[in-house]
Design a protein around this motif. Sequence first.
Motif, PDB file in Angstrom:
ATOM      1  N   LEU A  73       2.104   2.413  -7.218  1.00 22.68           N
ATOM      2  CA  LEU A  73       1.865   3.688  -7.911  1.00 22.68           C
ATOM      3  C   LEU A  73       0.490   3.708  -8.566  1.00 22.68           C
ATOM      4  O   LEU A  73       0.055   4.738  -9.056  1.00 22.68           O
ATOM      5  CB  LEU A  73       2.936   3.906  -8.988  1.00 22.68           C
ATOM      6  CG  LEU A  73       4.357   4.170  -8.471  1.00 22.68           C
ATOM      7  CD1 LEU A  73       5.367   4.081  -9.616  1.00 22.68           C
ATOM      8  CD2 LEU A  73       4.444   5.539  -7.810  1.00 22.68           C
ATOM      9  N   LYS A  74      -0.168   2.553  -8.621  1.00 25.68           N
ATOM     10  CA  LYS A  74      -1.501   2.475  -9.220  1.00 25.68           C
ATOM     11  C   LYS A  74      -2.214   1.253  -8.625  1.00 25.68           C
ATOM     12  O   LYS A  74      -1.547   0.409  -8.000  1.00 25.68           O
ATOM     13  CB  LYS A  74      -1.382   2.343 -10.742  1.00 25.68           C
ATOM     14  CG  LYS A  74      -0.693   1.064 -11.184  1.00 25.68           C
ATOM     15  CD  LYS A  74      -0.605   0.968 -12.684  1.00 25.68           C
ATOM     16  CE  LYS A  74       0.025  -0.356 -13.099  1.00 25.68           C
ATOM     17  NZ  LYS A  74       0.152  -0.519 -14.532  1.00 25.68           N
ATOM     18  N   PRO A  75      -3.534   1.149  -8.814  1.00 28.78           N
ATOM     19  CA  PRO A  75      -4.226  -0.043  -8.283  1.00 28.78           C
ATOM     20  C   PRO A  75      -3.792  -1.300  -9.041  1.00 28.78           C
ATOM     21  O   PRO A  75      -3.597  -1.248 -10.257  1.00 28.78           O
ATOM     22  CB  PRO A  75      -5.713   0.263  -8.559  1.00 28.78           C
ATOM     23  CG  PRO A  75      -5.785   1.720  -8.844  1.00 28.78           C
ATOM     24  CD  PRO A  75      -4.460   2.111  -9.434  1.00 28.78           C
ATOM     25  N   HIS A  76      -3.648  -2.397  -8.313  1.00 31.94           N
ATOM     26  CA  HIS A  76      -3.224  -3.670  -8.921  1.00 31.94           C
ATOM     27  C   HIS A  76      -4.234  -4.757  -8.540  1.00 31.94           C
ATOM     28  O   HIS A  76      -4.086  -5.402  -7.485  1.00 31.94           O
ATOM     29  CB  HIS A  76      -1.844  -4.081  -8.415  1.00 31.94           C
ATOM     30  CG  HIS A  76      -0.715  -3.265  -8.949  1.00 31.94           C
ATOM     31  ND1 HIS A  76      -0.216  -3.424 -10.219  1.00 31.94           N
ATOM     32  CD2 HIS A  76       0.003  -2.273  -8.391  1.00 31.94           C
ATOM     33  CE1 HIS A  76       0.786  -2.577 -10.423  1.00 31.94           C
ATOM     34  NE2 HIS A  76       0.934  -1.857  -9.322  1.00 31.94           N
ATOM     35  N   PRO A  77      -5.252  -4.993  -9.363  1.00 33.96           N
ATOM     36  CA  PRO A  77      -6.227  -6.049  -9.018  1.00 33.96           C
ATOM     37  C   PRO A  77      -5.574  -7.405  -8.735  1.00 33.96           C
ATOM     38  O   PRO A  77      -6.009  -8.126  -7.838  1.00 33.96           O
ATOM     39  CB  PRO A  77      -7.124  -6.107 -10.267  1.00 33.96           C
ATOM     40  CG  PRO A  77      -7.047  -4.728 -10.850  1.00 33.96           C
ATOM     41  CD  PRO A  77      -5.642  -4.265 -10.593  1.00 33.96           C
ATOM     42  N   HIS A 110      -4.490  -7.697  -5.150  1.00 32.73           N
ATOM     43  CA  HIS A 110      -5.632  -7.936  -4.242  1.00 32.73           C
ATOM     44  C   HIS A 110      -6.112  -9.380  -4.356  1.00 32.73           C
ATOM     45  O   HIS A 110      -6.453 -10.009  -3.363  1.00 32.73           O
ATOM     46  CB  HIS A 110      -6.767  -6.959  -4.576  1.00 32.73           C
ATOM     47  CG  HIS A 110      -6.500  -5.557  -4.114  1.00 32.73           C
ATOM     48  ND1 HIS A 110      -7.189  -4.962  -3.088  1.00 32.73           N
ATOM     49  CD2 HIS A 110      -5.576  -4.648  -4.516  1.00 32.73           C
ATOM     50  CE1 HIS A 110      -6.721  -3.731  -2.893  1.00 32.73           C
ATOM     51  NE2 HIS A 110      -5.748  -3.517  -3.755  1.00 32.73           N
ATOM     52  N   ALA A 146       9.892   0.779  -8.531  1.00 35.97           N
ATOM     53  CA  ALA A 146       9.176   1.794  -9.326  1.00 35.97           C
ATOM     54  C   ALA A 146       8.928   3.045  -8.481  1.00 35.97           C
ATOM     55  O   ALA A 146       9.099   4.174  -8.944  1.00 35.97           O
ATOM     56  CB  ALA A 146       7.847   1.230  -9.826  1.00 35.97           C
ATOM     57  N   ARG A 147       8.542   2.835  -7.241  1.00 31.10           N
ATOM     58  CA  ARG A 147       8.242   3.959  -6.336  1.00 31.10           C
ATOM     59  C   ARG A 147       9.497   4.810  -6.084  1.00 31.10           C
ATOM     60  O   ARG A 147       9.456   6.038  -6.190  1.00 31.10           O
ATOM     61  CB  ARG A 147       7.651   3.420  -5.025  1.00 31.10           C
ATOM     62  CG  ARG A 147       7.621   4.375  -3.873  1.00 31.10           C
ATOM     63  CD  ARG A 147       6.723   5.563  -4.113  1.00 31.10           C
ATOM     64  NE  ARG A 147       5.309   5.203  -4.145  1.00 31.10           N
ATOM     65  CZ  ARG A 147       4.327   6.089  -4.387  1.00 31.10           C
ATOM     66  NH1 ARG A 147       4.623   7.359  -4.616  1.00 31.10           N
ATOM     67  NH2 ARG A 147       3.057   5.703  -4.419  1.00 31.10           N
ATOM     68  N   ARG A 152       0.833  -1.206   0.000  1.00 31.39           N
ATOM     69  CA  ARG A 152       0.000   0.000   0.000  1.00 31.39           C
ATOM     70  C   ARG A 152       0.872   1.262   0.000  1.00 31.39           C
ATOM     71  O   ARG A 152       0.460   2.308  -0.495  1.00 31.39           O
ATOM     72  CB  ARG A 152      -0.967  -0.016   1.172  1.00 31.39           C
ATOM     73  CG  ARG A 152      -2.017  -1.102   1.006  1.00 31.39           C
ATOM     74  CD  ARG A 152      -3.101  -1.092   2.051  1.00 31.39           C
ATOM     75  NE  ARG A 152      -3.977  -2.242   1.897  1.00 31.39           N
ATOM     76  CZ  ARG A 152      -4.952  -2.336   0.992  1.00 31.39           C
ATOM     77  NH1 ARG A 152      -5.180  -1.328   0.177  1.00 31.39           N
ATOM     78  NH2 ARG A 152      -5.695  -3.430   0.904  1.00 31.39           N
TER      79      ARG A 152
END
Lengths: 159, 351
Positions: B196-200, B203, B316-317, B192
Motif C-alpha cells: 500500500l506504500k513504498p517499503h525501502p 527493496h 493490509a491490502r 508489488r
Amino acid sequence: MNNSLERLVDGMAATLRAEVVPHIEGDYARGQAFGVIYMLNSLKLRASWSNAFFSSQLRALEEASHALADLAPDLPDAPLPDVAAPENLPDAVDLQAARDEGDAKMCALIDWLAGHGGERVDAVAKAWAIVDDYIKKQTQYELTTSAKPMFVEMSGGAE
Amino acid sequence: MQEAQGADGAATPAFENADGLAEHLAEYLGRAAGGRVFVDGLTKYPAGFSWRTYGVRLRGFLPADEAILRVGPPYGLFAPYSAIPEFESLSALAESRVPAPRAYLASDDPSILGAPFFLSQKVEGDTPLPWGTQSQKLEGERRQRLAEDFIGALAALHGFDWRATPLRRWGEGVTLENAALRQIDEWEARFRRWALKPHPMAHRALAWLRARAPQAQRLSLVHGDYRLGNFLERDGRITAILDWELVHLGDPIEDLGWAFLPQYRGGTGLVCGLAGEEEFLSRYEAQSGLTVAPQTLKFYIVFSLLKLAFTHMAAARCFEDGLFNDMRMPAMATQIAPVFRQIAKILGASS
C-alpha cells in the motif's frame, strides 16, 4: 500501522455490528456496543494520523538526503533522494504523501545501488550505510508507535 | 450454475451460502460419479485467512462418507486461486511416505461452486498452534515423537521422486541454478501487487537476497508453509501435513528457512516448538541425504521473513480494499515492522 485510518474505523464498526453485537446478551450491553460504533464513526470525521509520526520520518529522510548528497560527486548517475521536511506543518495527508514520495525515492536508490555493487565500491558502501541507518530509524518509529500485540487473545478469544 | 440474488440484486456465488454450496456440490459430485450424491452436512471451520475450509458429510460418494472441501474465494488473502497445484501434488504424494490427505477431485471452473475448489480426505487429528498458551506447549515424549514425524515427513517430501509422477511437467524451466531466483521473482511480483506504500526495507532485503541466491543441491517438491500449525496430530503422531497451497518445485532448504522462523517457535526457542536447531539439522541431514550449509539456511530464513512481511502486506491490502472486515487482517499488518527489524538484524550481522 499499514491501513488507512478511515478504513480501520469502517472495519471496526462493521465488525462490531456484524460479528459482535448479534452475540451480546442484554439490551444494556448491546447499547454500549452501538455507542462504541457511533463514537468510532464520529472519530472518523475528525481524526487523522499524528503529524509528529510523519514529521519524524520526513526529518530522517531529510538527514539521509543530506548525507547522500555528499556522495554525489562519487555517484554522479545515482538517483539520490532530495527530500526536505516541510518547515510548517501541513495536514497529515500531505505529510503522508511526502513521506511516501521520499520512501519511493529511497527505494529507487536501493534498486540502483543493488545494480552497481561492483563499481565505486567505497561510495556505494557509504550509501548503503546511510540507507540502512534510515531504514533502522523508520522501523523504530513504527515499533515505538505500535501497541503491545494481542494475537494470543485474538486467536483464543479470551484474555 | 443457478445463482442466488444478494441484497443489492447482484448474483451471489454458490459458495457464499451453505445451502447453495451443499446443493451445487451434490450436483457436481453426482455428475462426476454418474449417480446421486447427497451432501448431508457442511461445517465451516474457523481456521485460516486464505481458503475456506469445510467438513462435508456425504452419501453416495464412493471414496468416503466424510471429506474436506476447500474453496478459494476471489477475495482471499492469496487470490486469485487455483486448486490444481494442491490437487496435483496431493495426488502425486498419495503413495509416498509423506503423510498427506488423499485428494479426491478439484476444479477451477467457477460455474460449479463460484470459485476454485477441491475435495480431499478428512484425516483425523488436532492442530497444535504456534500461538497457543503456555499450557498448550508440546513437551516430553509427545514432543519427541512429533519432532521425529515432522522432520521425517519433511525429509520424505524432499526425497520424493516427483519426476516419476505427472508433476514432472512442473519442472519445465526450473533448474538448480534458478530455483531461488524464481521464488524471489514470484514473491517480488506479489509484493508489488499488495504493497500500500513504498517499503525501502523490502527493496533492501530483495537486493540482499538477489546478491546471495544459492544454487540448490536438489530440486524437490517444496511445501511452502511447513510449520507448526499446518499438521494434524493424533495420539502424539502426525497424521497429515496440511495447507499445500504454496507447493512448488524448488530448493528443499527453503522449507527449513520457513520452519526455523521465530514466529513458529511458540516461545520455546525450539524449531516449531519441536526440536533444537542442531538436533533438527542433524536428523534432517541424515534422513534427506542433503547438507544444510549455514549461509544457505540464513538466506532462506531472510527469504522466509520477507515472505512473511509480504503476507502481512496482503492482509493490509485485502482489508484496505474492503474485501472483508476481519480485524485480524489489519492486526497482522502491524507485524510488518517487527519482521523488518528481524531482517535488518540478520542483514546487519552479515554485512
